[in-house]
Write an enzyme that holds these catalytic residues in place. Sequence first.
Site, PDB file in Angstrom:
ATOM      1  N   GLY A   1       0.818  -1.218   0.000  1.00  0.00           N
ATOM      2  CA  GLY A   1       0.000   0.000   0.000  1.00  0.00           C
ATOM      3  C   GLY A   1       0.848   1.262   0.000  1.00  0.00           C
ATOM      4  O   GLY A   1       1.975   1.270   0.485  1.00  0.00           O
TER       5      GLY A   1
ATOM      6  N   ASP B   1       5.716  -8.049   5.611  1.00  0.00           N
ATOM      7  CA  ASP B   1       5.770  -9.192   4.680  1.00  0.00           C
ATOM      8  C   ASP B   1       6.796  -8.961   3.571  1.00  0.00           C
ATOM      9  O   ASP B   1       7.562  -9.864   3.223  1.00  0.00           O
ATOM     10  CB  ASP B   1       4.402  -9.432   4.037  1.00  0.00           C
ATOM     11  CG  ASP B   1       3.469 -10.168   4.984  1.00  0.00           C
ATOM     12  OD1 ASP B   1       3.974 -10.751   5.960  1.00  0.00           O
ATOM     13  OD2 ASP B   1       2.248 -10.134   4.760  1.00  0.00           O
TER      14      ASP B   1
ATOM     15  N   ARG C   1       1.077  -5.734  -4.965  1.00  0.00           N
ATOM     16  CA  ARG C   1       1.070  -6.646  -3.822  1.00  0.00           C
ATOM     17  C   ARG C   1       1.528  -8.060  -4.182  1.00  0.00           C
ATOM     18  O   ARG C   1       1.277  -9.010  -3.428  1.00  0.00           O
ATOM     19  CB  ARG C   1      -0.322  -6.680  -3.194  1.00  0.00           C
ATOM     20  CG  ARG C   1      -0.733  -5.368  -2.508  1.00  0.00           C
ATOM     21  CD  ARG C   1      -1.863  -5.584  -1.525  1.00  0.00           C
ATOM     22  NE  ARG C   1      -2.340  -4.353  -0.915  1.00  0.00           N
ATOM     23  CZ  ARG C   1      -1.778  -3.784   0.155  1.00  0.00           C
ATOM     24  NH1 ARG C   1      -0.730  -4.343   0.721  1.00  0.00           N
ATOM     25  NH2 ARG C   1      -2.261  -2.666   0.650  1.00  0.00           N
TER      26      ARG C   1
ATOM     27  N   ASP D   1       0.353   1.811   8.555  1.00  0.00           N
ATOM     28  CA  ASP D   1      -0.262   1.101   9.683  1.00  0.00           C
ATOM     29  C   ASP D   1       0.545   1.198  10.974  1.00  0.00           C
ATOM     30  O   ASP D   1       0.012   0.960  12.052  1.00  0.00           O
ATOM     31  CB  ASP D   1      -0.463  -0.382   9.337  1.00  0.00           C
ATOM     32  CG  ASP D   1      -1.394  -0.569   8.160  1.00  0.00           C
ATOM     33  OD1 ASP D   1      -2.026   0.417   7.741  1.00  0.00           O
ATOM     34  OD2 ASP D   1      -1.482  -1.702   7.642  1.00  0.00           O
TER      35      ASP D   1
ATOM     36  N   GLY E   1      -5.679   0.732   8.953  1.00  0.00           N
ATOM     37  CA  GLY E   1      -4.595   0.274   9.838  1.00  0.00           C
ATOM     38  C   GLY E   1      -4.496  -1.237   9.863  1.00  0.00           C
ATOM     39  O   GLY E   1      -3.698  -1.796  10.609  1.00  0.00           O
TER      40      GLY E   1
ATOM     41  N   LYS F   1       8.295   0.539   5.479  1.00  0.00           N
ATOM     42  CA  LYS F   1       7.171   1.370   5.025  1.00  0.00           C
ATOM     43  C   LYS F   1       5.850   0.803   5.508  1.00  0.00           C
ATOM     44  O   LYS F   1       5.674  -0.416   5.501  1.00  0.00           O
ATOM     45  CB  LYS F   1       7.178   1.385   3.486  1.00  0.00           C
ATOM     46  CG  LYS F   1       5.975   1.988   2.858  1.00  0.00           C
ATOM     47  CD  LYS F   1       5.228   1.056   1.893  1.00  0.00           C
ATOM     48  CE  LYS F   1       4.535  -0.106   2.528  1.00  0.00           C
ATOM     49  NZ  LYS F   1       3.573  -0.805   1.684  1.00  0.00           N
ATOM     50  N   THR F   2       4.951   1.577   5.960  1.00  0.00           N
ATOM     51  CA  THR F   2       3.519   1.307   6.068  1.00  0.00           C
ATOM     52  C   THR F   2       2.862   2.359   6.955  1.00  0.00           C
ATOM     53  O   THR F   2       3.385   2.694   8.026  1.00  0.00           O
ATOM     54  CB  THR F   2       3.148  -0.106   6.609  1.00  0.00           C
ATOM     55  OG1 THR F   2       1.722  -0.170   6.724  1.00  0.00           O
ATOM     56  CG2 THR F   2       3.754  -0.465   7.952  1.00  0.00           C
TER      57      THR F   2
HETATM   58  P1  FBP Z   1       0.536  -1.900   3.612  1.00  0.00           P
HETATM   59  O1  FBP Z   1       0.492  -2.775   4.825  1.00  0.00           O
HETATM   60  O2  FBP Z   1       0.865  -2.629   2.385  1.00  0.00           O
HETATM   61  O3  FBP Z   1       1.410  -0.695   3.822  1.00  0.00           O
HETATM   62  O4  FBP Z   1      -0.936  -1.317   3.384  1.00  0.00           O
HETATM   63  C1  FBP Z   1      -1.606  -0.618   4.368  1.00  0.00           C
HETATM   64  C2  FBP Z   1      -3.065  -0.398   4.084  1.00  0.00           C
HETATM   65  O5  FBP Z   1      -3.283   0.973   3.824  1.00  0.00           O
HETATM   66  C3  FBP Z   1      -3.960  -0.901   5.219  1.00  0.00           C
HETATM   67  O6  FBP Z   1      -4.122   0.067   6.217  1.00  0.00           O
HETATM   68  C4  FBP Z   1      -5.242  -1.259   4.517  1.00  0.00           C
HETATM   69  O7  FBP Z   1      -5.962  -2.269   5.189  1.00  0.00           O
HETATM   70  C5  FBP Z   1      -4.748  -1.755   3.187  1.00  0.00           C
HETATM   71  O8  FBP Z   1      -3.522  -1.114   2.932  1.00  0.00           O
HETATM   72  C6  FBP Z   1      -5.713  -1.490   2.070  1.00  0.00           C
HETATM   73  O9  FBP Z   1      -5.097  -1.814   0.869  1.00  0.00           O
HETATM   74  P2  FBP Z   1      -5.851  -1.960  -0.504  1.00  0.00           P
HETATM   75  O10 FBP Z   1      -6.309  -0.602  -0.892  1.00  0.00           O
HETATM   76  O11 FBP Z   1      -4.822  -2.529  -1.422  1.00  0.00           O
HETATM   77  O12 FBP Z   1      -7.000  -2.878  -0.239  1.00  0.00           O
END
Ligand code: FBP
Length: 550
Positions: free
Chosen positions: A78, A173, A142, A202, A248, A199-200
Amino acid sequence: MQKSPLQIARQGYMPKMPTALKGKVRLSEGAKTESVADHEAIQALFPNTYGMPVVSLEPSETQSVAPAINVGVILSGGQAPGGHNVISGLFDGLKRLNKDNRLYGFLGGPSGLIDGKYQELTAEIIDEYRNTGGFDIIGSGRTKLEETWQFDKGLEVCRKLGISAIVIIGGDDSNTNACVLAEYYKQKQCGIQVIGCPKTIDGDLKNSMIETSFGFDTACKVYSELIGNIQRDANSAKKYWHFIRLMGRSASHIALECALQSQPNICLISEEVEAKNMTLTDIVDEICEVIVARAEAGLNFGTVLIPEGLIEFIPAMRILIQELNDLLAANNEFASLEGDDAKREYIKQKLSKPSCELYRALPKAIAQQLTMDRDPHGNVQVSLIETEKLLIEMVSKKLAYLKANGMYSGKFATQHHFFGYEGRCAIPSNFDADYCYSLGQTAVQLIAAGKTGYMAVIRNLTAPAAEWIAGGVPITMMMNMERRNGKMKPVIQKALVDLNGAPFRYLAEHRAEWADANTSYIYPGPVQYYGPAEVCDQPTKTLLLEHPKA
Ligand code: FBP
């Protein structure tokens, strides 16, 4: 492309960096390391990258000029504010070491490496993206890099481009996979180093070595601004309860940080719900208690923050979801049923008694969401479940009951919100712009020192940027074995909210006062990029509580 005045101004922003990264650099090595748990299992899986020392970067009088190299970079998962600055830090760091160094971006995430989709990142391209939000410079994805055939295809592509190091910018991951890739390339002596960057938004990639993941700062500031604005509206109109769900994934760090910044009337924390073994009814009762008390003081408005992953942390709900996952996996009988009522009846007959009771008690729309929207692994996509609407419906019912029995006489009108995408690509705060640029520069130094299987880290983040400590941590050090899809796998431990940690304790000590009739809202306002340091350069409350300034 037309740009806003702020975009134009930000292009000229020069990120602040630790002193050690400004001139010539040397690497100082600490003692050998061990994984956080399961030492033998992790060592057996990573014989070539296990036990390496933590390293830190220090200023030096000399640094040898290295021959030119080509480096590849991947954005994984993300979006998070600051990704473009990691890449500009990488670019500038590489060019400073040797002007003939080249940086290639793999397009669309890890699949770009496997499919050989790339673009050379030139000064002209980089300059367009300095200090901007988003991951659009090369895109993200992803796809998981976890199979040997993928590593081999990546190797072919790297050989073709003369790439000798790959930087993977991702969450827990993606960094776990970076470590597996590093081990594979080292074992095969391919001459390709792999470095990760944390990075994230969350905030769940943190531990004794990583103080915070990038993007968390900006995203939480954006959501807190929105929550503050809603609170000011609520306090002005005095007629709505606002139920606000925050992204999150599993961990509640974002909800907690936003609560520390904005002081809402209620903030649910999934980890606490699980620890107290709470049911959905317990949560509804707690919310109603606050609503009733405020109504008695004539305040029929308020704010409730809800972490995205809440539903999975309610023990009975988790069992129901698991039963539904098992029941509906490749279930042709269910798929062939016509109409929602027939499907509902079928499910009710197959569930265990407690799960069936819970399923029956859920609002129809939510029960239906639990049986639709499954991910490629057959699991329900909990992030798509509108928990804020579920709670509104259940709270309304309970308040109606209390009213009928003379225990509540207020008004309950509601608004619901979900904040996630509003913050993931915001223009990075000064903190994230500085932090990310420094991470990119650090990754270059780790590459120059021949390191692989390391994550670039910056510590001492509550001090001014000049005093930040840059270095690298072996990824194996953060690993343990966990069951994933039925198999034991080496993974980086995900950090959930620590109920004994200072940020949660602060919330627990103050929430009664925030729920109270006397409104204690804080209105943080928008992220500021220019002005006094106390307005523009503050890190998150979480960081300040976890790593108090000396
Ligand atoms: P990452 O863990 O890959 O950084 O993504 C975070 C996040 O924003 C989460 O908070 C959320 O649940 C998810 O991505 C939503 O991703 P998508 O838009 O791909 O469904």
